[in-house]
Scaffold this motif. Structure first.
Motif, mmCIF file in Angstrom:
data_model
loop_
_atom_site.group_PDB
_atom_site.id
_atom_site.type_symbol
_atom_site.label_atom_id
_atom_site.label_comp_id
_atom_site.label_asym_id
_atom_site.label_seq_id
_atom_site.Cartn_x
_atom_site.Cartn_y
_atom_site.Cartn_z
ATOM 1 N N SER A 1 18.970 -19.729 17.798
ATOM 2 C CA SER A 1 18.732 -18.324 17.841
ATOM 3 C C SER A 1 19.434 -18.054 16.401
ATOM 4 O O SER A 1 20.222 -18.743 15.972
ATOM 5 N N LEU A 2 19.172 -16.865 15.858
ATOM 6 C CA LEU A 2 19.998 -16.128 14.979
ATOM 7 C C LEU A 2 21.033 -15.441 15.250
ATOM 8 O O LEU A 2 20.593 -14.442 16.029
ATOM 9 N N GLN A 3 22.274 -15.696 15.137
ATOM 10 C CA GLN A 3 23.431 -14.874 15.475
ATOM 11 C C GLN A 3 24.374 -14.763 14.391
ATOM 12 O O GLN A 3 24.558 -15.653 13.661
ATOM 13 N N ALA A 4 24.883 -13.607 14.029
ATOM 14 C CA ALA A 4 25.953 -13.541 13.100
ATOM 15 C C ALA A 4 25.539 -14.151 11.695
ATOM 16 O O ALA A 4 26.287 -14.849 11.280
ATOM 17 N N HIS A 5 24.226 -13.907 11.321
ATOM 18 C CA HIS A 5 23.720 -14.228 10.027
ATOM 19 C C HIS A 5 23.528 -15.664 9.761
ATOM 20 O O HIS A 5 23.375 -16.042 8.828
ATOM 21 N N THR A 6 23.532 -16.483 10.932
ATOM 22 C CA THR A 6 23.154 -17.921 10.929
ATOM 23 C C THR A 6 22.557 -18.372 12.004
ATOM 24 O O THR A 6 22.292 -17.779 12.843
ATOM 25 N N ILE A 7 22.386 -19.688 12.076
ATOM 26 C CA ILE A 7 21.618 -20.420 13.011
ATOM 27 C C ILE A 7 22.692 -20.866 14.112
ATOM 28 O O ILE A 7 23.479 -21.413 13.597
ATOM 29 N N THR A 8 22.534 -20.296 15.356
ATOM 30 C CA THR A 8 23.520 -20.804 16.315
ATOM 31 C C THR A 8 22.541 -21.423 17.587
ATOM 32 O O THR A 8 21.752 -20.982 18.007
ATOM 33 N N TRP A 9 23.148 -22.559 17.990
ATOM 34 C CA TRP A 9 22.632 -23.396 19.112
ATOM 35 C C TRP A 9 23.410 -22.893 20.264
ATOM 36 O O TRP A 9 24.362 -22.343 20.394
ATOM 37 N N SER A 10 22.529 -23.140 21.552
ATOM 38 C CA SER A 10 22.849 -22.789 22.602
ATOM 39 C C SER A 10 24.184 -23.421 23.082
ATOM 40 O O SER A 10 24.660 -22.713 23.949
ATOM 41 N N ASN A 11 24.478 -24.512 22.780
ATOM 42 C CA ASN A 11 25.858 -25.161 23.016
ATOM 43 C C ASN A 11 27.155 -24.632 22.288
ATOM 44 O O ASN A 11 28.312 -25.030 22.445
ATOM 45 N N GLY A 12 26.686 -23.664 21.370
ATOM 46 C CA GLY A 12 27.719 -23.047 20.638
ATOM 47 C C GLY A 12 27.912 -23.480 19.122
ATOM 48 O O GLY A 12 28.800 -23.061 18.339
ATOM 49 N N VAL A 13 27.324 -24.493 18.757
ATOM 50 C CA VAL A 13 27.233 -24.766 17.443
ATOM 51 C C VAL A 13 26.731 -24.023 16.559
ATOM 52 O O VAL A 13 25.641 -23.452 16.721
ATOM 53 N N ASP A 14 27.393 -23.734 15.255
ATOM 54 C CA ASP A 14 26.735 -22.987 14.219
ATOM 55 C C ASP A 14 26.942 -23.536 12.943
ATOM 56 O O ASP A 14 28.273 -24.259 12.760
ATOM 57 N N PHE A 15 26.496 -23.365 11.891
ATOM 58 C CA PHE A 15 26.994 -23.858 10.609
ATOM 59 C C PHE A 15 26.940 -22.500 9.443
ATOM 60 O O PHE A 15 25.909 -21.738 9.658
ATOM 61 N N ALA A 16 27.724 -22.568 8.797
ATOM 62 C CA ALA A 16 27.830 -21.469 7.887
ATOM 63 C C ALA A 16 26.508 -21.416 6.860
ATOM 64 O O ALA A 16 26.020 -22.473 6.605
ATOM 65 N N PRO A 17 25.968 -20.382 6.461
ATOM 66 C CA PRO A 17 24.698 -20.386 5.707
ATOM 67 C C PRO A 17 24.889 -20.890 4.480
ATOM 68 O O PRO A 17 23.964 -21.926 3.813
#
Length: 79
Positions: free
Chosen positions: A54-70
């Motif tokens: 989903s989109l959270q905190a202005h980036t893509i965030t996966w359900s397991n908690g992974v996200d990458f900077a835009p």
């Protein structure tokens, strides 16, 4: 500040991504998922987990908690 404004699953490890600067492209995360040896990123190798974002905190965030900077996501754009 760069933000992801849209993200739509396309297939395999590809996500159509739009940014607040007007840039839009299909980001291919396959090399990222398959070359990053951190266990939390390796969970994204399961395509069902990869598709669960989903989109959270202005980036893509996966359900397991992974996200990458835009900025990192934008670096996946092929020149």
């Amino acid at each position: 500040m760069l933000h992801v404004t849209e993200a739509k699953y396309i297939g395999d490890y590809k996500i159509s991504v739009a940014f607040n600067d007007g840039c839009r492209f299909i980001a291919d995360f396959e090399k990222v998922v398959k070359s990053d040896h951190r266990a939390i990123v390796q969970q994204l190798a399961d395509i069902n987990t990869f598709k669960d974002f989903s989109l959270q905190a202005h980036t893509i965030t996966w359900s397991n908690g992974v996200d990458f900077a835009p900025e990192f996501i934008k670096s996946l754009q092929k020149k």
